[in-house]
Design a protein around this motif. Structure first.
Motif, short mmCIF file in Angstrom:
data_model
loop_
_atom_site.label_atom_id
_atom_site.label_comp_id
_atom_site.label_asym_id
_atom_site.label_seq_id
_atom_site.Cartn_x
_atom_site.Cartn_y
_atom_site.Cartn_z
N UNK A 389 0.79 -1.29 0.10
CA UNK A 389 0.13 -0.02 -0.02
C UNK A 389 0.90 1.34 -0.03
N UNK A 390 1.97 1.28 0.71
CA UNK A 390 3.02 2.37 0.74
C UNK A 390 3.50 2.71 -0.63
N UNK A 391 4.00 1.59 -1.40
CA UNK A 391 4.48 1.68 -2.53
C UNK A 391 3.44 2.40 -3.61
N UNK A 392 2.34 1.95 -3.54
CA UNK A 392 1.34 2.24 -4.40
C UNK A 392 0.87 3.80 -4.07
N UNK A 393 1.14 4.23 -2.95
CA UNK A 393 0.87 5.51 -2.59
C UNK A 393 1.99 6.66 -3.06
N UNK A 394 3.03 6.03 -3.22
CA UNK A 394 3.93 6.68 -3.64
C UNK A 394 4.06 7.20 -5.25
#
Length: 394
Positions: A389-394
């Motif tokens: 989820x963090x990667x997608x948010x970046x």
């Protein structure tokens, strides 16, 4: 001259002397005496016994009165024998004989061959073993002012032959009057319901006792053996109404009996159920008390252990709680912090293989190690999703 007169040659004239002579023959004749001569000699002898002169008058004129007197003597002897024979009689085994001598009581003779002088004694035989019966029926008034129709039979025997024959002129008539008096007195002191139903036997016993007292007072010589109440009913004019009353009373009794039967069946069953409930309540109370005492004792023991090692004990309590929770649930929803959705963990699928092996091994409950492994897998999946989820948010 007769052969036994004084001065006569009696030895030669004796008709029974075998050496006597027949008629005027020689003394050596040994033949039997003449029959007519023997009868004449016998008659002359009887005349002598009864005081008749046996001497012959001149010219043979004394033979007529002697013959007449002898004939009367024979008749008197025959009458005397007949009079004696008439006094012989037999008393049967079942009888007793009451002897009256010149009209006055003399004695009571027992069974057997008896003799009493005729025309002087009078013998009356009485059967003392035969059971006689007397029937009586009449309408009577009861204590509660009702009329009943009572029919009874009185059985009696003659116990005292002397009193039966001499004390009372007609004992049977006295018995009839006394029976009606005793019955009226007893019925007059009883209620109609008792007489018509269960009081018949008591009625017969009371009548017998009172009737026997009357017979003893009258000196009838009778002994009452049994009083049977054959029938006791209402008068025929109101019999239908009494039948209805009796039927209603029977229905009432039947209903009472049915109620008693129902009560006898329900009450014990209810008592059994109540006793069972009491036993169950007592068992539940004992179980709850024992469980509470066990929990309290366990908490006290755990508290002492917690004071000794708080971290270890806290971890142990946590694991035990999780084990208890997860062992009863097959699905878990995890709320991921910072995420937009909730993760669904199919623990039933994850633990299916382990449960199969445990079931075949004889256990269907998850152990602490299994729970730890599952927990680690869940934590790993949560971390992976957070990184994604963090990667997608970046």
């Amino acid at each position: 001259m007769a052969w036994n007169e004084p001065g006569g040659n009696g030895k030669d004239q004796d008709p029974w002397n075998s050496g006597g002579r027949r008629g005027g023959g020689g003394g050596n004749d040994q033949g039997p005496p003449d029959l007519d001569e023997a009868l004449q000699k016998l008659q002359e002898k009887l005349n002598g016994i009864f005081g008749k002169s046996g001497g012959k008058g001149s010219g043979g004129s004394g033979s007529g009165p002697a013959s007449s007197g002898g004939f009367l003597g024979v008749i008197a002897l025959v009458l005397l024998i007949g009079w004696g024979v008439m006094g012989v009689y037999t008393v049967d085994q079942q009888e007793r004989g009451v002897v009256l001598r010149l009209g006055k009581y003399y004695e009571t003779v027992m069974p057997g061959l008896q003799w009493n002088p005729p025309l002087i004694d009078d013998v009356m035989t009485v059967n003392v073993t035969r059971v006689n019966a007397y029937d009586h029926r009449s309408l009577m008034l009861t204590e509660d002012e009702n009329i009943v129709d009572v029919s009874l039979t009185v059985q009696y025997v003659i116990a005292d032959p002397k009193a039966y024959k001499l004390k009372v002129r007609d004992p049977e008539v006295s018995l009839a009057h006394a029976s009606e008096s005793a019955l009226r007195h007893t019925v007059g002191g009883s209620e109609m319901n008792s007489i018509l139903t269960e009081g018949r036997e008591i009625l017969g016993t009371d009548v017998k006792t009172r009737l026997q007292s009357y017979m003893d007072a009258y000196q009838t010589g009778l002994r009452i053996t049994q009083v049977n109440v054959k029938e006791a009913k209402a008068p025929s004019q109101v019999q239908d109404a009494f039948d209805d009353v009796i039927k209603a009373r029977e229905d009432e009794q039947r209903s009472i009996n049915e109620s008693e039967s129902y009560r006898n069946g329900i009450v014990p069953e209810a008592r059994g159920i109540a006793q069972r409930m009491k036993e169950e309540a007592n068992g539940y109370r004992e179980r709850v008390v024992a469980q509470s005492e066990g929990d309290a004792n366990r908490f006290v023991a755990l508290l002492s252990e917690y004071k000794k090692a708080p971290e270890v004990t806290r971890e142990r309590l946590y694991l035990d709680a999780m084990e208890a929770v997860y062992s009863n649930n097959s699905k878990v929803l995890v709320d991921v912090e910072g995420g937009n959705n909730m993760m669904y963990l199919p623990l039933d699928k994850l633990t299916e293989g382990r449960q199969r092996s445990d079931i075949t091994g004889g256990s269907s409950r998850l152990s602490g190690n299994d729970l730890r492994e599952i927990t680690n897998q869940v934590v790993d999946q949560i971390r992976q999703r957070q990184q994604t989820n963090r990667r997608e948010a970046r």
